[in-house]
Design a protein around this motif. Sequence first.
Motif, mmCIF file in Angstrom:
data_model
loop_
_atom_site.group_PDB
_atom_site.id
_atom_site.type_symbol
_atom_site.label_atom_id
_atom_site.label_comp_id
_atom_site.label_asym_id
_atom_site.label_seq_id
_atom_site.Cartn_x
_atom_site.Cartn_y
_atom_site.Cartn_z
ATOM 1 N N PRO A 153 0.811 -1.228 0.000
ATOM 2 C CA PRO A 153 0.000 0.000 0.000
ATOM 3 C C PRO A 153 0.838 1.268 0.000
ATOM 4 O O PRO A 153 0.390 2.316 -0.467
ATOM 5 N N GLY A 154 2.078 1.180 0.504
ATOM 6 C CA GLY A 154 2.972 2.339 0.501
ATOM 7 C C GLY A 154 3.848 2.412 -0.733
ATOM 8 O O GLY A 154 4.737 3.266 -0.829
ATOM 9 N N ASN A 155 3.624 1.468 -1.660
ATOM 10 C CA ASN A 155 4.307 1.456 -2.950
ATOM 11 C C ASN A 155 5.826 1.327 -2.832
ATOM 12 O O ASN A 155 6.319 0.687 -1.910
ATOM 13 N N VAL A 156 6.553 1.933 -3.770
ATOM 14 C CA VAL A 156 8.009 1.749 -3.844
ATOM 15 C C VAL A 156 8.694 2.249 -2.571
ATOM 16 O O VAL A 156 9.666 1.652 -2.104
ATOM 17 N N ARG A 157 8.173 3.321 -1.997
ATOM 18 C CA ARG A 157 8.766 3.852 -0.767
ATOM 19 C C ARG A 157 8.700 2.816 0.353
ATOM 20 O O ARG A 157 9.662 2.633 1.104
ATOM 21 N N GLU A 158 7.581 2.115 0.456
ATOM 22 C CA GLU A 158 7.443 1.086 1.492
ATOM 23 C C GLU A 158 8.385 -0.078 1.228
ATOM 24 O O GLU A 158 8.998 -0.629 2.158
ATOM 25 N N LEU A 159 8.537 -0.469 -0.033
ATOM 26 C CA LEU A 159 9.456 -1.557 -0.379
ATOM 27 C C LEU A 159 10.891 -1.187 -0.014
ATOM 28 O O LEU A 159 11.630 -1.992 0.568
ATOM 29 N N LYS A 160 11.285 0.030 -0.320
ATOM 30 C CA LYS A 160 12.639 0.470 0.023
ATOM 31 C C LYS A 160 12.850 0.455 1.529
ATOM 32 O O LYS A 160 13.893 0.008 2.020
ATOM 33 N N ASN A 161 11.869 0.935 2.279
ATOM 34 C CA ASN A 161 11.976 0.933 3.741
ATOM 35 C C ASN A 161 12.084 -0.484 4.286
ATOM 36 O O ASN A 161 12.817 -0.749 5.247
ATOM 37 N N CYS A 162 11.343 -1.415 3.670
ATOM 38 C CA CYS A 162 11.381 -2.816 4.093
ATOM 39 C C CYS A 162 12.772 -3.406 3.895
ATOM 40 O O CYS A 162 13.312 -4.075 4.785
ATOM 41 N N ILE A 163 13.361 -3.165 2.733
ATOM 42 C CA ILE A 163 14.703 -3.689 2.443
ATOM 43 C C ILE A 163 15.738 -3.038 3.359
ATOM 44 O O ILE A 163 16.660 -3.707 3.861
ATOM 45 N N GLU A 164 15.587 -1.752 3.617
ATOM 46 C CA GLU A 164 16.522 -1.063 4.522
ATOM 47 C C GLU A 164 16.451 -1.667 5.922
ATOM 48 O O GLU A 164 17.481 -1.902 6.571
ATOM 49 N N ARG A 165 15.239 -1.890 6.403
ATOM 50 C CA ARG A 165 15.069 -2.456 7.740
ATOM 51 C C ARG A 165 15.700 -3.846 7.825
ATOM 52 O O ARG A 165 16.405 -4.173 8.806
ATOM 53 N N ALA A 166 15.478 -4.660 6.793
ATOM 54 C CA ALA A 166 16.059 -5.994 6.778
ATOM 55 C C ALA A 166 17.586 -5.941 6.721
ATOM 56 O O ALA A 166 18.280 -6.727 7.380
ATOM 57 N N ALA A 167 18.120 -4.985 5.963
ATOM 58 C CA ALA A 167 19.576 -4.843 5.845
ATOM 59 C C ALA A 167 20.200 -4.439 7.174
ATOM 60 O O ALA A 167 21.298 -4.886 7.523
ATOM 61 N N ILE A 168 19.492 -3.620 7.927
ATOM 62 C CA ILE A 168 20.011 -3.182 9.226
ATOM 63 C C ILE A 168 19.999 -4.344 10.225
ATOM 64 O O ILE A 168 20.956 -4.551 10.978
ATOM 65 N N LEU A 169 18.913 -5.117 10.212
ATOM 66 C CA LEU A 169 18.752 -6.197 11.195
ATOM 67 C C LEU A 169 19.592 -7.422 10.880
ATOM 68 O O LEU A 169 19.928 -8.203 11.771
ATOM 69 N N LYS A 170 19.938 -7.599 9.602
ATOM 70 C CA LYS A 170 20.683 -8.785 9.192
ATOM 71 C C LYS A 170 22.097 -8.782 9.763
ATOM 72 O O LYS A 170 22.851 -7.816 9.563
ATOM 73 N N ARG A 171 22.443 -9.839 10.461
ATOM 74 C CA ARG A 171 23.801 -9.990 10.987
ATOM 75 C C ARG A 171 24.666 -10.671 9.935
ATOM 76 O O ARG A 171 24.227 -11.596 9.263
ATOM 77 N N THR A 172 25.877 -10.185 9.796
ATOM 78 C CA THR A 172 26.816 -10.796 8.860
ATOM 79 C C THR A 172 27.982 -11.371 9.622
ATOM 80 O O THR A 172 28.398 -10.837 10.665
ATOM 81 N N SER A 173 28.518 -12.461 9.136
ATOM 82 C CA SER A 173 29.628 -13.140 9.824
ATOM 83 C C SER A 173 30.945 -12.444 9.521
ATOM 84 O O SER A 173 31.085 -11.759 8.548
#
Length: 313
Positions: free
Chosen positions: A293-313
């Motif tokens: 419902p928030g369109n491309v802006r919402e998708l970008k925010n979703c990917i950003e949030r996942a990138a922040i939370l993702k732990r890397t080894s």
Amino acid sequence: DKVKFKHKDIPFIILTGTGNIDLAVASMKKGATDFIQKPYKLEELLAIIHRSINFFRSKEGNRMMRRQIRKEFGFRSIMIKSPSMYEALEKAKKVAESPETTVALFGESGVGKGIFARAIHTAGQSVEKNFVDINCAGIPSNLLESELFGHVKGAFTGADRDRDGKFDLAQKGTVFLDEIGDMPLDLQSKLLRVMQERVYEKVGSNKQIEADFRVIIATHRKLEEQVQQGSFRKDLFYRINTFPITLPPLRERTEDISILAVHFLDHFRREFGKALPGISNAAMDALVQYDWPGNVRELKNCIERAAILKRTS
């Protein structure tokens, strides 16, 4: 001519024993950077050489800056696969070639109207000029007129000095009136004059200023309905609706979701400096099936949030 054609970026200095103004003018028209008559002093020649080198470096720097701007904000930065967005993109490319034409961008919030507006500006002749973004819904109505037109000292209480408005900053460039459907009616009439007569006045002044800029408007509202309801001027609507482009919501162009998600993930890899893994098939399926419902802006925010939370080894 032949040498200049093959090496157009190299500065040329004409040395001649004939002190002729016509020859100097002709040489400069042919592309010479400077002109010096023999006999000459060494320090004079060195000064001209340094001046030519500095001019070349400045010119090359400007060229690199334009390339970077076009790469970051131009049409190539718009990631799409769907036919409907290709159609919208082709329209935008066409109108970018006509810097006098007003463009109207329609679509839900978050579909990318601001990105399209900046790409149209960047692809035009005004890439080095200002792109002035004005959110008509984000500025209180009692301040919006001064924000757009500027004001002179004493125009109202608190106006203790002259102040340039957004229109002043946009000269030779582009004014982007975002959410124009939220502009008050009394200000719409003043904007109509700018559109029709291509002049405006600062608040409190009678001095006319030429409006030498392209206007791009955007709104998520249905302006035709607002015209019928009396909340938007009919004459202004027809004036700004010269070249309409409608951007469909993300849920109607699911082909774009995967390419946008990967693009945003690459962006945040670089921004956060993290070795982020790719998007799994299951995760991509979930992204494609979601309604956004928030369109491309919402998708970008979703990917950003996942990138922040993702732990890397």
